[in-house]
Structures are given as C-alpha cells and as structure tokens.
Write an enzyme that holds these catalytic residues in place. Sequence first.
Site, PDB file in Angstrom:
ATOM      1  N   LYS A 119       0.828  -1.167  -0.038  1.00 16.00           N
ATOM      2  CA  LYS A 119       0.048   0.119  -0.141  1.00 16.00           C
ATOM      3  C   LYS A 119       0.802   1.137  -0.109  1.00 16.00           C
ATOM      4  O   LYS A 119       0.529   2.242  -0.725  1.00 16.00           O
ATOM      5  CB  LYS A 119      -0.891   0.081   1.114  1.00 16.00           C
ATOM      6  CG  LYS A 119      -2.181  -0.672   1.018  1.00 16.00           C
ATOM      7  CD  LYS A 119      -3.400   0.291   0.427  1.00 16.00           C
ATOM      8  CE  LYS A 119      -4.426  -0.310  -0.233  1.00 16.00           C
ATOM      9  NZ  LYS A 119      -5.485  -0.857   0.714  1.00 16.00           N
ATOM     10  N   LYS A 200      -8.141  -5.419 -13.800  1.00 11.34           N
ATOM     11  CA  LYS A 200      -9.113  -5.623 -12.320  1.00 11.34           C
ATOM     12  C   LYS A 200     -10.162  -4.281 -12.044  1.00 11.34           C
ATOM     13  O   LYS A 200      -9.590  -3.115 -12.044  1.00 11.34           O
ATOM     14  CB  LYS A 200      -8.394  -6.031 -11.124  1.00 11.34           C
ATOM     15  CG  LYS A 200      -8.931  -6.248 -10.045  1.00 11.34           C
ATOM     16  CD  LYS A 200      -8.137  -6.679  -8.858  1.00 11.34           C
ATOM     17  CE  LYS A 200      -8.834  -6.141  -7.524  1.00 11.34           C
ATOM     18  NZ  LYS A 200      -8.837  -7.020  -6.582  1.00 11.34           N
ATOM     19  N   LYS A 203     -11.559   1.008  -7.990  1.00 13.01           N
ATOM     20  CA  LYS A 203     -11.750   2.298  -7.812  1.00 13.01           C
ATOM     21  C   LYS A 203     -10.488   3.210  -8.234  1.00 13.01           C
ATOM     22  O   LYS A 203     -10.385   4.179  -8.871  1.00 13.01           O
ATOM     23  CB  LYS A 203     -12.021   2.926  -6.500  1.00 13.01           C
ATOM     24  CG  LYS A 203     -12.373   4.337  -6.161  1.00 13.01           C
ATOM     25  CD  LYS A 203     -12.879   4.756  -4.733  1.00 13.01           C
ATOM     26  CE  LYS A 203     -12.927   5.929  -4.752  1.00 13.01           C
ATOM     27  NZ  LYS A 203     -12.159   6.649  -3.559  1.00 13.01           N
TER      28      LYS A 203
END
Length: 332
Positions: A119, A200, A203
């Site tokens: 992340k 994929k 957002k």
Amino acid sequence: MTAPKAGKSRVLSGMQPSGLLHLGNWLGALENWKELQEQHECFFFVADWHALSTNYADTSRIKEFNREMLTDWLAAGIDPNRSTVFIQSRIPEHAILHLLLAMIVPIPWLERNPTYKEKQEEIKEKDLSTYGFLGYPVLQAADILLYKPDYVPVGKDQLPHLELTREIARRFNSLYRPVFPEPKEHLTKFPKVIGTDGRKMSKSYGNTINLSDAEPVVRQKLKTMVTDPARVKRTDKGNPDICPVYDFHKIFSSAHTIEQVNRDCRTAGIGCIDCKKLVADGMVARMAPIWEGRARLTAKPSQVEEIVHEGSRRATAVAHRTLEEVNDAMQI
Ligand code: TRP
Ligand code: SF4
C-alpha cells in the site's frame, strides 16, 4: 477454502468506506454476505476508522461515505432483520481492544505484513509513515476478536490480516488466559471482476461500474468497454475467451445468450455493439432492484439511521461482554 459448516456459525466482516461501491464489491463481497446471512448470525460493519489510516488528511467526506456504503449494502439485500449492521466508530470497544492488543503485538509482525509495504508503494502521494497505518491490522484484529466469529468472509488480499489476527489471538491466550477463538477465513467465491478497461475493477483505476450509476451511465460505460482487440472491423472474427465483455455475459446473461455470443463472436455473426447491448440489458435487469432500493432509502435517511442505531446497540452488547472478559483476563 473453508466454508461455514451447516448449522449456525457467527460471521463477521467489514468494509472500508472509501467511495461508492462498484460491481466488483457487490459481486465479490455483498452477494456472499447475502448468502451467509440466510444461515448464520452475521455482523457487518463500516470500517470508518480504517479509512482514516490512509485518508486522515481529508476527513470531510467520511460521514457521507458511511451513509452511501450503508445504502448500497441495504439496497443490495443485506437484511437488517437478519444481520447486525453497524459503524465501527460508534463502538468505542474497538478502540479499547485495539489499544490493549497494541501492547502485545511486536512491531516486526506489522512491518513484515505484505499489505503494509504494498500500500505504501501504491499510494505514494500520501505520507503513510504513521503509527495508525502500521497498526491497521491490529485494529482489524480488534474488530474481529471482539465478536469471536467462527468465520470472516474476505477477499484473498486480506488473508495476511487474518493470519495476523490469529497470531495475536494466540499470543493473548497464552500470555493471559484463553479468551479468543481463532477465526477462520471464508473466501469469496467470485474471482476478480474486470473493469471497463480490461484490468481488475478498482476505484484507483477509474474503470468501475458503480451500484449508484444510473442506467444511461451503465450503458455508456459498457459502450466504451474494451473488447477483443482483433475485432477492428465488423467482419473481423473475435475470441470471446479473451474479451472482458464476455466475462460480463457469463455473470449477467442467460445460458442461451452466453452460448449465442460464444458462437457468433467467433464467426463475426454478431458485432461488438450488439453484443454489448445484450450484456447491458442483463446487467440493467440485475441492477434495477438495487437502484430502486437506493432510491427508497435515499428518500428516507432516517430509516438508515435507525438501522445503524439498532445494529450498533446489538454490536455493543457483544463487544462489551468480550471486553469484560479481556479486562478480567488481564486483571485490569
Ligand atoms: N481491511 C478490510 C478491507 O480493506 C476491512 C476490514 C476492517 C475488515 N476490519 C475488518 C474486514 C474486519 C474483515 C473483518 O477490506
Ligand atoms: Fe467481445 Fe462480444 Fe465483441 Fe466478441 S462480440 S469481441 S464477446 S464484445
């Protein structure tokens, strides 16, 4: 993959409210939750404190996102008479257990958590060198362990967090006394849902179809969706197996239509424009009840608030009891 055994198990899951739900969230998580609530005792919550871990600098839309997410859940069929639906930040026990667990979790466990590094790499524009971001999985462990669930339905990306939750439970149980059963994962059946650009659906790629998109928006997004690149002209033959539109057919169309598209695409018997129209019809038919549900709930905001209020009350009762056991085990 572990599936809940017959008989009533307790199930708990949460979702971070970071925007509008898309088809991937719906098919991947909500359809699964909906099935689970038929048989099991389910707790579903909006993890708004978790959203802070990456969005702490701009908190202006948290309440709005919470309510949008709850609206999507309810519209998609999460039934508040069967499931306990609540918001994390309304249950202070989550924060208290997080604090107590933080005392026993070695920092290296968190530093080697794969999602921590991933992340941080992915979201370069934010400063994620915070205490809260590192401790994300400890908060998640608190969310889970408070309710002593048998199963936690999650996507594959969450497996490291679940493993960490079990390690934390074991450490607590051996340091003090056994309080926490080890929760098992329940992986969602749906693999990944492909977005309009063939990657994929996510957002962050801007390739989503959202539950809140109106019919013309859905149709328009499908019109611009990528297909088999070999089909440049109407007469070019195609291969549905490499076309993301065909993936949608497999989800939304009848067996007859799927069969027909599979055959006619290969012979150029059908053009992509017509093929997409067929898939749009199937998708719109499946989404229509969700749109109606959203419209009903949006017109009556007090209803959503009542549901959350009651859910938070039920969740608090369970969380409070566990925290008492924890305090007792730790002699606090
Ligand atoms: N980390 C989860 C996600 O991003 C959200 C979450 C927070 C969660 N707490 C949880 C999921 C507890 C399951 C159980 O999807
Ligand atoms: Fe894809 Fe349908 Fe076009 Fe075939 S006809 S390439 S399945 S959109």
